[in-house]
Design an enzyme around this catalytic site. Structure first.
Site, PDB file in Angstrom:
ATOM      1  N   CYS A  24       0.866  -1.184   0.000  1.00  0.00           N
ATOM      2  CA  CYS A  24       0.000   0.000   0.000  1.00  0.00           C
ATOM      3  C   CYS A  24       0.903   1.235   0.000  1.00  0.00           C
ATOM      4  O   CYS A  24       2.133   1.129   0.135  1.00  0.00           O
ATOM      5  CB  CYS A  24      -0.850  -0.004   1.256  1.00  0.00           C
ATOM      6  SG  CYS A  24       0.182   0.009   2.744  1.00  0.00           S
ATOM      7  N   HIS A  53       5.532  -5.125   8.659  1.00  0.00           N
ATOM      8  CA  HIS A  53       5.564  -6.503   9.156  1.00  0.00           C
ATOM      9  C   HIS A  53       5.840  -7.485   8.021  1.00  0.00           C
ATOM     10  O   HIS A  53       4.948  -8.187   7.552  1.00  0.00           O
ATOM     11  CB  HIS A  53       4.245  -6.828   9.870  1.00  0.00           C
ATOM     12  CG  HIS A  53       4.155  -6.184  11.223  1.00  0.00           C
ATOM     13  ND1 HIS A  53       2.973  -5.866  11.845  1.00  0.00           N
ATOM     14  CD2 HIS A  53       5.133  -5.807  12.088  1.00  0.00           C
ATOM     15  CE1 HIS A  53       3.217  -5.324  13.027  1.00  0.00           C
ATOM     16  NE2 HIS A  53       4.519  -5.272  13.181  1.00  0.00           N
ATOM     17  N   HIS A  86       3.604   1.832  11.603  1.00  0.00           N
ATOM     18  CA  HIS A  86       2.453   1.605  12.489  1.00  0.00           C
ATOM     19  C   HIS A  86       2.208   2.746  13.460  1.00  0.00           C
ATOM     20  O   HIS A  86       1.171   2.803  14.095  1.00  0.00           O
ATOM     21  CB  HIS A  86       2.686   0.325  13.297  1.00  0.00           C
ATOM     22  CG  HIS A  86       3.222  -0.798  12.466  1.00  0.00           C
ATOM     23  ND1 HIS A  86       4.562  -1.051  12.334  1.00  0.00           N
ATOM     24  CD2 HIS A  86       2.596  -1.691  11.681  1.00  0.00           C
ATOM     25  CE1 HIS A  86       4.744  -2.080  11.521  1.00  0.00           C
ATOM     26  NE2 HIS A  86       3.571  -2.482  11.109  1.00  0.00           N
ATOM     27  N   CYS A 108       2.439   5.871   8.868  1.00  0.00           N
ATOM     28  CA  CYS A 108       1.567   6.092   7.708  1.00  0.00           C
ATOM     29  C   CYS A 108       0.675   7.306   7.981  1.00  0.00           C
ATOM     30  O   CYS A 108       0.095   7.424   9.073  1.00  0.00           O
ATOM     31  CB  CYS A 108       0.697   4.861   7.470  1.00  0.00           C
ATOM     32  SG  CYS A 108      -0.495   5.119   6.148  1.00  0.00           S
ATOM     33  N   GLU A 138       0.225  -0.792  16.325  1.00  0.00           N
ATOM     34  CA  GLU A 138      -0.530   0.424  15.951  1.00  0.00           C
ATOM     35  C   GLU A 138      -1.453   0.860  17.093  1.00  0.00           C
ATOM     36  O   GLU A 138      -1.591   2.066  17.371  1.00  0.00           O
ATOM     37  CB  GLU A 138      -1.358   0.175  14.682  1.00  0.00           C
ATOM     38  CG  GLU A 138      -2.152   1.409  14.262  1.00  0.00           C
ATOM     39  CD  GLU A 138      -3.115   1.152  13.121  1.00  0.00           C
ATOM     40  OE1 GLU A 138      -2.786   0.361  12.217  1.00  0.00           O
ATOM     41  OE2 GLU A 138      -4.200   1.776  13.132  1.00  0.00           O
ATOM     42  N   THR A 177      -6.462   0.759  11.752  1.00  0.00           N
ATOM     43  CA  THR A 177      -6.665   0.938  10.302  1.00  0.00           C
ATOM     44  C   THR A 177      -6.760  -0.374   9.533  1.00  0.00           C
ATOM     45  O   THR A 177      -7.137  -0.375   8.366  1.00  0.00           O
ATOM     46  CB  THR A 177      -5.497   1.737   9.705  1.00  0.00           C
ATOM     47  OG1 THR A 177      -4.284   1.026   9.984  1.00  0.00           O
ATOM     48  CG2 THR A 177      -5.435   3.148  10.255  1.00  0.00           C
ATOM     49  N   CYS A 207      -8.304   1.753   6.602  1.00  0.00           N
ATOM     50  CA  CYS A 207      -7.733   2.506   5.479  1.00  0.00           C
ATOM     51  C   CYS A 207      -8.188   1.934   4.141  1.00  0.00           C
ATOM     52  O   CYS A 207      -8.688   0.806   4.060  1.00  0.00           O
ATOM     53  CB  CYS A 207      -6.212   2.499   5.579  1.00  0.00           C
ATOM     54  SG  CYS A 207      -5.497   0.906   5.154  1.00  0.00           S
ATOM     55  N   ASN A 237      -3.359  -6.869   8.711  1.00  0.00           N
ATOM     56  CA  ASN A 237      -4.198  -6.863   7.501  1.00  0.00           C
ATOM     57  C   ASN A 237      -4.107  -8.184   6.745  1.00  0.00           C
ATOM     58  O   ASN A 237      -5.068  -8.628   6.134  1.00  0.00           O
ATOM     59  CB  ASN A 237      -3.904  -5.638   6.628  1.00  0.00           C
ATOM     60  CG  ASN A 237      -2.660  -5.801   5.806  1.00  0.00           C
ATOM     61  OD1 ASN A 237      -2.694  -6.376   4.723  1.00  0.00           O
ATOM     62  ND2 ASN A 237      -1.527  -5.330   6.326  1.00  0.00           N
ATOM     63  N   SER A 280       1.855  -5.432   3.442  1.00  0.00           N
ATOM     64  CA  SER A 280       3.299  -5.333   3.676  1.00  0.00           C
ATOM     65  C   SER A 280       4.092  -6.380   2.889  1.00  0.00           C
ATOM     66  O   SER A 280       5.296  -6.528   3.105  1.00  0.00           O
ATOM     67  CB  SER A 280       3.586  -5.443   5.176  1.00  0.00           C
ATOM     68  OG  SER A 280       2.792  -6.443   5.777  1.00  0.00           O
TER      69      SER A 280
HETATM   70  S1  SF4 Z   1      -2.785   2.367   7.354  1.00  0.00           S
HETATM   71 FE1  SF4 Z   1      -3.293   1.289   5.456  1.00  0.00          FE
HETATM   72  S2  SF4 Z   1      -2.212   2.500   3.882  1.00  0.00           S
HETATM   73 FE2  SF4 Z   1      -1.275   2.987   5.853  1.00  0.00          FE
HETATM   74  S3  SF4 Z   1       0.430   1.546   6.096  1.00  0.00           S
HETATM   75 FE3  SF4 Z   1      -1.331   0.646   7.136  1.00  0.00          FE
HETATM   76  S4  SF4 Z   1      -2.249  -0.699   5.573  1.00  0.00           S
HETATM   77 FE4  SF4 Z   1      -0.917   0.735   4.494  1.00  0.00          FE
END
Ligand code: SF4
Length: 321
Positions: A24, A53, A86, A108, A138, A177, A207, A237, A280
């Site tokens: 991303c 990660h 994060h 981010c 995060e 996110t 996100c 994610n 990632s």
């Molecule tokens: S918040 Fe979303 S866009 Fe930002 S680093 Fe994490 S996964 Fe990627």
């Protein structure tokens, strides 16, 4: 790969390649920050926590001179240190300043946005309910934007039903996110029903990249006999992508770090394999996986693209001049 059958006898395998997948804009920016810091200041550049990660990414940066640490105490005074994508609690940059470290923030921008939201709510006197996973880096960073006791973590629907805030009329919510879009919608619905005055984002803070990757996995899941997600076991994610695949109708879904792990996955009877990668995981690992499959099967690839992405984030001013 040595036990792959000879080409003539390779059974057919259709690979449904989910799009978007993989890197991303936030991950891309974080990696560029470390690379640019190494180019400008020379090795070593210290990085607090895995920049993203993914071991493959981390080892690639280590080979270029990045040194990964979990604690700022491991960074020599005056050195450059990068904070991971994060995000970090407020105490970390303060600590870095005290120790005369030169900090570069690779948080981010979409995580920073959640930090600022939490601060705004707190400044207006609202208690913040943060939807996320305990212990995730995060979540530690977001909770660390506010004084102790100003945030309550909500991990699931049961906790959303049970939470008893001191002032139910003065609440806000924010989210990690990288959560499951569907699970989070359920949790938010419970909070809004229990606390009609609760403030927060229109839906959640998940996100664009997490949302799009989950939508793409949903589009391939029911057509696949097996969904393979490339990503790290500590990547939120990526874990969610595997879960989303199963919930969306894939009979089986597995998370692998590298192609070689497919050797331990039962592939007999798989005619259609869905393939995706967490935010990632670099595209080279997707290519490696298709090549691995190609040694065992006569592979045809179908791209299943639910949306195009064109988001990029600028580097911090100190590195873009
Ligand atoms: S918040 Fe979303 S866009 Fe930002 S680093 Fe994490 S996964 Fe990627």
């Amino acid at each position: 790969m040595s036990d792959a059958p000879p080409n003539a006898s390779r059974p057919p395998l259709k690979v449904l390649l989910a799009g978007p997948r993989g890197f991303c804009a936030g991950v891309d920016r974080a990696i560029r920050i470390v690379e640019e810091a190494l180019a400008r200041f020379g090795a070593p550049v210290y990085v607090r926590h895995e920049i993203v990660h993914n071991r493959f990414v981390v080892e690639g940066l280590e080979a270029k001179g990045a040194v990964f640490v979990e604690d700022l105490a491991e960074v020599p005074e005056g050195a450059h240190v990068v904070f991971s994508a994060h995000g970090v609690p407020k105490s970390v940059p303060q600590d870095a300043k005290r120790r005369n470290l030169i900090a570069l923030d690779a948080t981010c921008p979409l995580v920073t946005k959640v930090h600022r939201e939490a601060e705004r709510h707190h400044a207006r006197g609202r208690h913040v309910l943060l939807i996320g996973h305990a212990g995730h880096v995060e979540v530690i960073g977001t909770m660390g934007q506010l004084p102790a006791g100003a945030v309550t973590l909500i991990e699931d629907v049961a906790q959303a039903r049970a939470v008893q805030p001191a002032d139910p009329h003065n609440l806000a919510f924010a989210t990690q996110t990288t959560l499951s879009v569907d699970d989070t919608a359920e949790i938010v619905a419970v909070l809004q029903q229990r606390f009609p005055a609760i403030d927060g984002p229109k839906r959640e803070d998940i996100c664009y990249a997490t949302t799009n990757r989950q939508a793409a996995v949903k589009a391939i899941a029911a057509r696949s006999d097996l969904v393979v997600v490339i990503g790290a076991p500590n990547s939120s994610n990526s874990l969610r992508l595997r879960e989303v695949a199963e919930r969306a109708g894939a009979p089986r879904a597995v998370l692998i770090r590298r192609a070689a792990e497919l050797a331990g996955v039962e592939l007999a009877g798989v005619a259609t394999l869905g393939l995706s990668a967490g935010a990632s995981a670099p595209e080279v690992l997707v290519e490696e996986t298709i090549a691995w499959l190609g040694a065992c099967f006569a592979v045809t690839v179908e791209d299943v693209v639910v949306t195009e992405e064109d988001i990029t984030f600028r580097l911090p001013a100190s590195l873009s001049a």
